[in-house]
Structure formats: structure tokens, C-alpha cells
Design a protein around this motif. Structure first.
Motif, PDB file in Angstrom:
ATOM      1  N   THR A 168      -1.310  10.660 -10.097  1.00  7.67           N
ATOM      2  CA  THR A 168      -0.691  11.265  -8.909  1.00  7.67           C
ATOM      3  C   THR A 168      -1.656  11.383  -7.730  1.00  7.67           C
ATOM      4  O   THR A 168      -1.215  11.504  -6.578  1.00  7.67           O
ATOM      5  CB  THR A 168      -0.142  12.663  -9.244  1.00  7.67           C
ATOM      6  N   LYS A 169      -2.948  11.344  -7.972  1.00 11.49           N
ATOM      7  CA  LYS A 169      -3.905  11.619  -6.904  1.00 11.49           C
ATOM      8  C   LYS A 169      -4.394  10.366  -6.166  1.00 11.49           C
ATOM      9  O   LYS A 169      -5.259  10.457  -5.301  1.00 11.49           O
ATOM     10  CB  LYS A 169      -5.103  12.390  -7.463  1.00 11.49           C
ATOM     11  N   TYR A 170      -3.805   9.209  -6.489  1.00 11.12           N
ATOM     12  CA  TYR A 170      -4.292   7.963  -5.899  1.00 11.12           C
ATOM     13  C   TYR A 170      -3.317   7.383  -4.873  1.00 11.12           C
ATOM     14  O   TYR A 170      -2.096   7.537  -4.990  1.00 11.12           O
ATOM     15  CB  TYR A 170      -4.522   6.908  -6.985  1.00 11.12           C
ATOM     16  N   THR A 171      -3.876   6.687  -3.899  1.00 10.07           N
ATOM     17  CA  THR A 171      -3.122   5.760  -3.056  1.00 10.07           C
ATOM     18  C   THR A 171      -3.327   4.371  -3.647  1.00 10.07           C
ATOM     19  O   THR A 171      -4.457   3.997  -3.994  1.00 10.07           O
ATOM     20  CB  THR A 171      -3.637   5.795  -1.605  1.00 10.07           C
ATOM     21  N   TYR A 172      -2.239   3.592  -3.752  1.00  9.91           N
ATOM     22  CA  TYR A 172      -2.295   2.325  -4.480  1.00  9.91           C
ATOM     23  C   TYR A 172      -2.300   1.132  -3.531  1.00  9.91           C
ATOM     24  O   TYR A 172      -1.424   0.999  -2.668  1.00  9.91           O
ATOM     25  CB  TYR A 172      -1.128   2.229  -5.461  1.00  9.91           C
ATOM     26  N   TYR A 173      -3.294   0.299  -3.712  1.00 10.15           N
ATOM     27  CA  TYR A 173      -3.424  -0.954  -2.972  1.00 10.15           C
ATOM     28  C   TYR A 173      -3.076  -2.074  -3.953  1.00 10.15           C
ATOM     29  O   TYR A 173      -3.911  -2.480  -4.771  1.00 10.15           O
ATOM     30  CB  TYR A 173      -4.849  -1.116  -2.451  1.00 10.15           C
ATOM     31  N   VAL A 174      -1.829  -2.534  -3.888  1.00  7.34           N
ATOM     32  CA  VAL A 174      -1.324  -3.507  -4.858  1.00  7.34           C
ATOM     33  C   VAL A 174      -1.717  -4.913  -4.413  1.00  7.34           C
ATOM     34  O   VAL A 174      -1.260  -5.396  -3.366  1.00  7.34           O
ATOM     35  CB  VAL A 174       0.210  -3.400  -5.008  1.00  7.34           C
ATOM     36  N   ILE A 231       0.881  -1.169   0.000  1.00  3.27           N
ATOM     37  CA  ILE A 231       0.000   0.000   0.000  1.00  3.27           C
ATOM     38  C   ILE A 231       0.913   1.212   0.000  1.00  3.27           C
ATOM     39  O   ILE A 231       1.744   1.375   0.906  1.00  3.27           O
ATOM     40  CB  ILE A 231      -0.933   0.030   1.230  1.00  3.27           C
ATOM     41  N   MET A 232       0.804   2.055  -1.007  1.00  2.00           N
ATOM     42  CA  MET A 232       1.768   3.153  -1.143  1.00  2.00           C
ATOM     43  C   MET A 232       1.168   4.323  -1.903  1.00  2.00           C
ATOM     44  O   MET A 232       0.199   4.159  -2.655  1.00  2.00           O
ATOM     45  CB  MET A 232       3.017   2.649  -1.860  1.00  2.00           C
ATOM     46  N   ASN A 233       1.758   5.503  -1.708  1.00  2.00           N
ATOM     47  CA  ASN A 233       1.331   6.669  -2.473  1.00  2.00           C
ATOM     48  C   ASN A 233       1.956   6.621  -3.870  1.00  2.00           C
ATOM     49  O   ASN A 233       2.752   5.725  -4.174  1.00  2.00           O
ATOM     50  CB  ASN A 233       1.681   7.960  -1.735  1.00  2.00           C
ATOM     51  N   TYR A 234       1.634   7.614  -4.680  1.00  2.00           N
ATOM     52  CA  TYR A 234       2.082   7.582  -6.074  1.00  2.00           C
ATOM     53  C   TYR A 234       3.600   7.623  -6.195  1.00  2.00           C
ATOM     54  O   TYR A 234       4.181   6.873  -6.980  1.00  2.00           O
ATOM     55  CB  TYR A 234       1.466   8.753  -6.849  1.00  2.00           C
ATOM     56  N   ASP A 235       4.252   8.500  -5.427  1.00  2.00           N
ATOM     57  CA  ASP A 235       5.707   8.626  -5.530  1.00  2.00           C
ATOM     58  C   ASP A 235       6.399   7.309  -5.224  1.00  2.00           C
ATOM     59  O   ASP A 235       7.358   6.918  -5.911  1.00  2.00           O
ATOM     60  CB  ASP A 235       6.212   9.719  -4.571  1.00  2.00           C
ATOM     61  N   LYS A 236       5.949   6.626  -4.207  1.00  2.00           N
ATOM     62  CA  LYS A 236       6.527   5.326  -3.860  1.00  2.00           C
ATOM     63  C   LYS A 236       6.182   4.269  -4.911  1.00  2.00           C
ATOM     64  O   LYS A 236       7.018   3.438  -5.290  1.00  2.00           O
ATOM     65  CB  LYS A 236       6.010   4.892  -2.483  1.00  2.00           C
ATOM     66  N   ALA A 237       4.946   4.333  -5.422  1.00  2.00           N
ATOM     67  CA  ALA A 237       4.511   3.362  -6.427  1.00  2.00           C
ATOM     68  C   ALA A 237       5.337   3.481  -7.704  1.00  2.00           C
ATOM     69  O   ALA A 237       5.675   2.476  -8.340  1.00  2.00           O
ATOM     70  CB  ALA A 237       3.024   3.547  -6.744  1.00  2.00           C
ATOM     71  N   ARG A 238       5.683   4.704  -8.076  1.00  2.00           N
ATOM     72  CA  ARG A 238       6.463   4.919  -9.301  1.00  2.00           C
ATOM     73  C   ARG A 238       7.869   4.342  -9.203  1.00  2.00           C
ATOM     74  O   ARG A 238       8.499   4.074 -10.221  1.00  2.00           O
ATOM     75  CB  ARG A 238       6.543   6.417  -9.615  1.00  2.00           C
ATOM     76  N   GLU A 239       8.356   4.140  -8.005  1.00  2.85           N
ATOM     77  CA  GLU A 239       9.670   3.524  -7.844  1.00  2.85           C
ATOM     78  C   GLU A 239       9.637   2.035  -8.170  1.00  2.85           C
ATOM     79  O   GLU A 239      10.654   1.443  -8.520  1.00  2.85           O
ATOM     80  CB  GLU A 239      10.176   3.714  -6.410  1.00  2.85           C
ATOM     81  N   HIS A 240       8.462   1.440  -8.046  1.00  2.00           N
ATOM     82  CA  HIS A 240       8.320  -0.001  -8.247  1.00  2.00           C
ATOM     83  C   HIS A 240       7.597  -0.373  -9.540  1.00  2.00           C
ATOM     84  O   HIS A 240       7.870  -1.421 -10.125  1.00  2.00           O
ATOM     85  CB  HIS A 240       7.549  -0.618  -7.077  1.00  2.00           C
ATOM     86  N   TYR A 241       6.658   0.490  -9.971  1.00  2.70           N
ATOM     87  CA  TYR A 241       5.761   0.093 -11.047  1.00  2.70           C
ATOM     88  C   TYR A 241       5.652   1.174 -12.119  1.00  2.70           C
ATOM     89  O   TYR A 241       5.948   2.345 -11.877  1.00  2.70           O
ATOM     90  CB  TYR A 241       4.354  -0.183 -10.493  1.00  2.70           C
ATOM     91  N   ASP A 242       5.184   0.735 -13.294  1.00  4.36           N
ATOM     92  CA  ASP A 242       4.879   1.649 -14.387  1.00  4.36           C
ATOM     93  C   ASP A 242       3.374   1.705 -14.597  1.00  4.36           C
ATOM     94  O   ASP A 242       2.675   0.694 -14.453  1.00  4.36           O
ATOM     95  CB  ASP A 242       5.552   1.183 -15.688  1.00  4.36           C
ATOM     96  N   PHE A 243       2.890   2.901 -14.932  1.00  5.43           N
ATOM     97  CA  PHE A 243       1.475   3.104 -15.227  1.00  5.43           C
ATOM     98  C   PHE A 243       1.364   3.802 -16.576  1.00  5.43           C
ATOM     99  O   PHE A 243       2.062   4.782 -16.834  1.00  5.43           O
ATOM    100  CB  PHE A 243       0.807   3.958 -14.152  1.00  5.43           C
ATOM    101  N   TYR A 244       0.481   3.296 -17.444  1.00  6.09           N
ATOM    102  CA  TYR A 244       0.338   3.856 -18.782  1.00  6.09           C
ATOM    103  C   TYR A 244      -1.128   4.138 -19.084  1.00  6.09           C
ATOM    104  O   TYR A 244      -1.912   3.214 -19.280  1.00  6.09           O
ATOM    105  CB  TYR A 244       0.871   2.881 -19.834  1.00  6.09           C
ATOM    106  N   ALA A 245      -1.486   5.404 -19.103  1.00  3.87           N
ATOM    107  CA  ALA A 245      -2.822   5.832 -19.542  1.00  3.87           C
ATOM    108  C   ALA A 245      -2.798   7.349 -19.596  1.00  3.87           C
ATOM    109  O   ALA A 245      -2.720   8.011 -18.558  1.00  3.87           O
ATOM    110  CB  ALA A 245      -3.916   5.330 -18.607  1.00  3.87           C
ATOM    111  N   ASN A 246      -2.848   7.892 -20.790  1.00  3.43           N
ATOM    112  CA  ASN A 246      -2.683   9.338 -20.950  1.00  3.43           C
ATOM    113  C   ASN A 246      -3.808  10.150 -20.323  1.00  3.43           C
ATOM    114  O   ASN A 246      -3.607  11.301 -19.946  1.00  3.43           O
ATOM    115  CB  ASN A 246      -2.576   9.686 -22.439  1.00  3.43           C
ATOM    116  N   ASP A 247      -5.002   9.570 -20.235  1.00  8.33           N
ATOM    117  CA  ASP A 247      -6.144  10.340 -19.748  1.00  8.33           C
ATOM    118  C   ASP A 247      -6.456  10.092 -18.270  1.00  8.33           C
ATOM    119  O   ASP A 247      -7.541  10.402 -17.796  1.00  8.33           O
ATOM    120  CB  ASP A 247      -7.380  10.046 -20.599  1.00  8.33           C
ATOM    121  N   ILE A 248      -5.511   9.528 -17.516  1.00  9.31           N
ATOM    122  CA  ILE A 248      -5.693   9.304 -16.083  1.00  9.31           C
ATOM    123  C   ILE A 248      -4.577  10.021 -15.330  1.00  9.31           C
ATOM    124  O   ILE A 248      -3.392   9.873 -15.661  1.00  9.31           O
ATOM    125  CB  ILE A 248      -5.676   7.798 -15.746  1.00  9.31           C
ATOM    126  N   ASP A 249      -4.951  10.790 -14.308  1.00 10.70           N
ATOM    127  CA  ASP A 249      -3.968  11.455 -13.450  1.00 10.70           C
ATOM    128  C   ASP A 249      -3.629  10.507 -12.295  1.00 10.70           C
ATOM    129  O   ASP A 249      -4.370  10.404 -11.313  1.00 10.70           O
ATOM    130  CB  ASP A 249      -4.544  12.766 -12.920  1.00 10.70           C
TER     131      ASP A 249
END
Length: 261
Positions: free
Chosen positions: A218-224, A198-216
Motif C-alpha cells: 500500500t505504501k508504494y507508487t508503481y512504475y509499470v 504510473i499509478m498508486n496502489y489503489d489504482k494498481a490493484r484494479e489492474h494487477y495482482d501482488f503476492y508477498a505476505n511480508d511486503i506492505d
């Protein structure tokens, strides 16, 4: 009275029809392979054309007319073979057989079928990026990796965003669904699953890639829910991950599955 203003050429018209029928008679009776080639080309050309016109999205329907060109090519060969046939019947048969076989087997059966498969995949992607086709999109992914997605988009969901990439030459896939909904629904969804991270966007970006041009993102907390690192499957896999994202106001949810190549 009006005869001088009207050009009546009915005899010429019927003469042309008669000449065409005579050509057809010669082809059918003395050039059986040419007859078979013509009918085969029509069948192999019209079938994918009609399929595109019936089932493809409006933007892709015109691709169907691409498959009519080989029919024209075969008929041009047929016309040429007919005129050669008058003086060189044996050469005409060999010439038309080789050229039409190349067009029908080499192009219509192999190249065109590959192009049709690719066009079908592109059209499927376009269909799957529409909310009304959500269930079709969901069916295109490994069931265990999209099991956390809702079976149907909830009726009370608003501002729906869907991004589906079902086909890639190298095997990558991604699927995102987000919408606004009440806090109670989001709380229930979070409690439904267990998570490896469970991590915020900054931490998630260190581990994972996200691809979708029409989704922001940065505003999500991620439950992997899971990823390649934690599943440790024996065979090779791309660095996939899937889970749920929730914004800080608890009024928007994001379901995702990402499998980059």
C-alpha cells in the motif's frame, strides 16, 4: 578372574558371519539377477540420498533418507527369495525378478525421480528466498522480465526483503526485492526506464495482482515497465506485469515481477 562376569560369544559371532557369507555365495553364484538387483538398488538409492545431504538446505537434507527405503525393500525380497530358492529355485527367480523390477524400475527410476525433481524445486525456492543467493534467484526468471532488477544487491542497501517463487505446477512465478536506500539511487533507477503506467496502489490493484505476505504494497507508487496487455505477444501468457515501486519518502524501492496463473 573376570571370565564369569563377561559373556564371550566370539564363536557365535563368527558363525553368524559365516552363515551370511554362505547366503551371499549362493545368491551370487546361482541367483545372478538378485545380485544385480541388490547393487542397482544400492546405487539408485545412495545417489539421490548423497545429493540431498550435500546440496540441499539444512531443513531439506533429511528428505534424502527417503531414497534408502527401496534398498531395504529389495533386500527383504532377496532374503525371502533365498529361502524359497532352496525348494523352488525357478519360482524364486521369477518371483524376485518381477518384484525387484517393480521396485527398481517402477519406484526408484520413475516415482522417486519425480519426487527428487519436486524436492529439488522446493529446495531451490528456499535457497532463492535468501539474500545471499540473490544472483541465483535472478537467474531463474525470464531475463527480459527481470532486466530492471539490479544485477547485485547494492552494498548500501538496508532492511532487505526478498521473496522468490520460482516453481509452480501450473507455471506461475513471482519475484520481489525491496530495500532501503538513498534518494539519489532511487531517482537514478526511475530515470533508467520507460513505463506503460504510473499509478498508486489503489489504482494498481484494479489492474494487477501482488503476492508477498511480508511486503506492505500500500505504501508504494508503481512504475509499470510492461505487462501482458501492452506487449501483446502472439502466444498465450499469464497476466504478467513487472516494474518498480517507490515509497512516498523516496527511501525504499521495490523491484517486482509477477506472473500469476
Amino acid at each position: 578372574m573376570f571370565r564369569k562376569y563377561i559373556n564371550i560369544s566370539t564363536p557365535k559371532f563368527f558363525s553368524k558371519i559365516w552363515n551370511i557369507l554362505k547366503i551371499c555365495k549362493v545368491v551370487i553364484e546361482k541367483h545372478k539377477f538378485l545380485t544385480l538387483a541388490n547393487f542397482t538398488a544400492i546405487f539408485l538409492g545412495l545417489l539421490p540420498c548423497i545429493l540431498c545431504l550435500i546440496s540441499f538446505e539444512p531443513n531439506n537434507k533429511l528428505h534424502g533418507f527417503f531414497y534408502l527405503w527401496p534398498i531395504l525393500a529389495v533386500y527383504l525380497v532377496s532374503i525371502l527369495a533365498y529361502f524359497i530358492f532352496k525348494k523352488f529355485p525357478t519360482f524364486s527367480r521369477i518371483f524376485s525378478a518381477l518384484l525387484n523390477t517393480l521396485i527398481i524400475v517402477g519406484f526408484q527410476m520413475f516415482i522417486a525421480s519425480f519426487i527428487l525433481s519436486f524436492a529439488y524445486c522446493c529446495d531451490l525456492d528456499e535457497k532463492c528466498n535468501k539474500a545471499e543467493n540473490y544472483e541465483l534467484a535472478l537467474s531463474q526468471y525470464p531475463a527480459e522480465r527481470v532486466a530492471h532488477f539490479p544485477k547485485k544487491i547494492p552494498a548500501k542497501a538496508k532492511n532487505i526483503t526478498i521473496k522468490a517463487s520460482t516453481f509452480s505446477v501450473f507455471g506461475s512465478q513471482d519475484f520481489y526485492l525491496s530495500f532501503d536506500i538513498d534518494k539519489q539511487y532511487i531517482d537514478n533507477e526511475i530515470k533508467e526506464h520507460s513505463y506503460v503506467n504510473i499509478m498508486n496502489y489503489d489504482k494498481a490493484r484494479e489492474h494487477y495482482d501482488f503476492y508477498a505476505n511480508d511486503i506492505d504494497f500500500t505504501k508504494y507508487t508503481y512504475y509499470v515497465i510492461n505487462d501482458r496487455e501492452h506487449e501483446k505477444l502472439p502466444e498465450h501468457h499469464f497476466p504478467y506485469h513487472y516494474g518498480i515501486g517507490v515509497n512516498k519518502d523516496l527511501n525504499r524501492i521495490l523491484y517486482y515481477y509477477e506472473n500469476p496463473d
